[in-house]
Enzyme design. Structure first.
Site, PDB file in Angstrom:
ATOM      1  N   TYR A  59      -2.579   6.041  -2.211  1.00  0.00           N
ATOM      2  CA  TYR A  59      -1.723   4.932  -1.812  1.00  0.00           C
ATOM      3  C   TYR A  59      -0.589   5.397  -0.891  1.00  0.00           C
ATOM      4  O   TYR A  59       0.053   6.412  -1.137  1.00  0.00           O
ATOM      5  CB  TYR A  59      -1.130   4.246  -3.038  1.00  0.00           C
ATOM      6  CG  TYR A  59      -2.114   3.380  -3.814  1.00  0.00           C
ATOM      7  CD1 TYR A  59      -3.385   3.101  -3.322  1.00  0.00           C
ATOM      8  CD2 TYR A  59      -1.762   2.830  -5.041  1.00  0.00           C
ATOM      9  CE1 TYR A  59      -4.280   2.307  -4.029  1.00  0.00           C
ATOM     10  CE2 TYR A  59      -2.648   2.027  -5.757  1.00  0.00           C
ATOM     11  CZ  TYR A  59      -3.898   1.775  -5.248  1.00  0.00           C
ATOM     12  OH  TYR A  59      -4.781   0.983  -5.960  1.00  0.00           O
ATOM     13  N   SER A 216      -6.122  -7.403  -6.266  1.00  0.00           N
ATOM     14  CA  SER A 216      -6.075  -8.469  -5.265  1.00  0.00           C
ATOM     15  C   SER A 216      -6.275  -9.851  -5.886  1.00  0.00           C
ATOM     16  O   SER A 216      -7.116 -10.635  -5.442  1.00  0.00           O
ATOM     17  CB  SER A 216      -7.134  -8.232  -4.178  1.00  0.00           C
ATOM     18  OG  SER A 216      -6.855  -8.966  -3.012  1.00  0.00           O
ATOM     19  N   PRO A 217      -5.492 -10.202  -6.907  1.00  0.00           N
ATOM     20  CA  PRO A 217      -5.667 -11.509  -7.558  1.00  0.00           C
ATOM     21  C   PRO A 217      -5.344 -12.698  -6.660  1.00  0.00           C
ATOM     22  O   PRO A 217      -5.786 -13.815  -6.935  1.00  0.00           O
ATOM     23  CB  PRO A 217      -4.707 -11.436  -8.752  1.00  0.00           C
ATOM     24  CG  PRO A 217      -3.671 -10.430  -8.353  1.00  0.00           C
ATOM     25  CD  PRO A 217      -4.411  -9.416  -7.539  1.00  0.00           C
ATOM     26  N   LEU A 218      -4.594 -12.469  -5.584  1.00  0.00           N
ATOM     27  CA  LEU A 218      -4.311 -13.528  -4.618  1.00  0.00           C
ATOM     28  C   LEU A 218      -5.213 -13.422  -3.385  1.00  0.00           C
ATOM     29  O   LEU A 218      -4.983 -14.104  -2.385  1.00  0.00           O
ATOM     30  CB  LEU A 218      -2.837 -13.476  -4.191  1.00  0.00           C
ATOM     31  CG  LEU A 218      -1.796 -13.605  -5.305  1.00  0.00           C
ATOM     32  CD1 LEU A 218      -0.385 -13.581  -4.721  1.00  0.00           C
ATOM     33  CD2 LEU A 218      -2.009 -14.860  -6.123  1.00  0.00           C
ATOM     34  N   ALA A 219      -6.226 -12.560  -3.477  1.00  0.00           N
ATOM     35  CA  ALA A 219      -7.220 -12.401  -2.403  1.00  0.00           C
ATOM     36  C   ALA A 219      -6.589 -11.994  -1.082  1.00  0.00           C
ATOM     37  O   ALA A 219      -7.017 -12.428  -0.008  1.00  0.00           O
ATOM     38  CB  ALA A 219      -8.045 -13.671  -2.230  1.00  0.00           C
ATOM     39  N   GLY A 220      -5.575 -11.157  -1.158  1.00  0.00           N
ATOM     40  CA  GLY A 220      -4.961 -10.628   0.058  1.00  0.00           C
ATOM     41  C   GLY A 220      -4.401 -11.688   0.977  1.00  0.00           C
ATOM     42  O   GLY A 220      -4.369 -11.504   2.204  1.00  0.00           O
ATOM     43  N   GLY A 221      -3.974 -12.817   0.420  1.00  0.00           N
ATOM     44  CA  GLY A 221      -3.403 -13.888   1.228  1.00  0.00           C
ATOM     45  C   GLY A 221      -4.402 -14.944   1.654  1.00  0.00           C
ATOM     46  O   GLY A 221      -4.010 -15.984   2.207  1.00  0.00           O
TER      47      GLY A 221
END
Length: 306
Positions: A59, A216-221
């Site tokens: 990271y 990525s629970p918000l799907a990367g935007g």
């Protein structure tokens, strides 16, 4: 009272409990925080009940663990209040490793052990609560991995092990060689990404009482600022559910959608904004119904369920 007093820690094994919301460090190097500001954020997270922090060696081009460790070094006693996760196995092309000519995976005994030991050094800690293999690999020797895991466990440097992005067959194959069984699989799950519902990974994890972590629970935007037709469908469904619940925070609806699932999905929240972390923490209290859940799921599929 802490916002999180109404929730219990999630048990991954007999002696490992994690917070239902996990704080992800993927973009830590982009947050622009000083050591003291980061330490303040960590303490605020702990006060909310968010005590589990997710790292990987790669990271921030191999920089984020050191940034986190520098903050933790300012308050060493905080270590006993938190759980540290790291991942290994991906070798990136980087100026820090000029000898590498191609991105690849390395799950040799030597690399797993050296990567874990370097994570300990960077994080200023004497143990990792959980070490994950970052990606499945076409060149993979489970006996070599088992040897590395045994060494790290017996030396007290890593307490538990898991994987990330593994299919059920890959998970089962590795588990068959291990003395200490894998305790989680960190996979992409969101209302936009249904891959692990469709490939039976979620069913496999429930069957084996393995709680998945959702990156990525918000799907990367792609949900909140969609570019695709699918993303627009999902956003519309979430907006309608939010309206039903008189809720103006759409991300709270998304986190609730994950937290309500019986697989005990653990969302990884990758933000340095404490208010967004509070929103995720508060999502468990949202009275999302089964019909709400399926409204969002069906929008992602593009058709109603059979």
């Amino acid at each position: 009272m802490k916002l999180y007093d109404t929730l219990n820690k999630v048990t991954l094994s007999e002696d490992l409990e994690v917070s239902p919301i996990i704080h992800g460090q993927w973009r830590l190097s982009e947050w622009g925080l000083t050591n003291n500001e980061l330490l303040s954020l960590l303490n605020e997270c702990v006060n909310l009940g968010v005590t589990t922090f997710d790292h990987a060696d790669i990271y921030g081009d191999y920089s984020c663990e050191a940034l986190f460790g520098a903050a933790l070094k300012l308050q060493p006693e905080l270590r006993d209040k938190i759980q540290l996760i790291s991942k290994c196995g991906i070798k990136l092309i980087s100026e820090k490793y000029p000898q590498r000519t191609i991105k690849h995976y390395d799950y040799s005994y030597k690399h797993i052990v050296s990567s874990a030991e370097n994570s300990l050094k960077q994080l200023h800690t004497d143990r990792l609560d959980l070490l994950l293999l970052h990606r499945p690999a076409p060149f993979f020797d489970p006996d070599e991995v088992s040897k590395a895991f045994n060494h790290l466990k017996n030396s007290g440097k890593v307490l538990h092990f898991g994987v990330s992005n593994f299919t059920p067959q890959e998970f089962s194959m590795l588990n068959s060689r291990l003395e200490d069984k894998l305790v989680t699989n960190q996979i992409e799950i969101s209302p936009y990404c249904l891959e692990h519902f469709e490939n039976n990974n979620i069913n496999y994890l429930i069957e084996n009482n393995i709680k998945p972590m959702a990156w990525s629970p918000l799907a990367g935007g792609e949900i909140l600022k969609p570019k695709s037709d699918k993303g627009k469908r999902v956003l519309t469904a979430i907006q309608e559910v939010a309206h039903d619940l008189q809720q103006d925070k759409l991300d709270k609806v998304i986190y609730s959608w994950l937290l309500k699932h019986p697989a005990k999905i653990l969302p990884i929240i990758g933000t340095g904004n404490i208010n967004r972390i509070k929103t995720a923490v508060d999502a468990s209290q949202l009275p999302l119904t089964l019909e709400h859940w399926y409204k969002i799921y069906s929008a992602s599929m593009g058709v109603e369920v059979p």
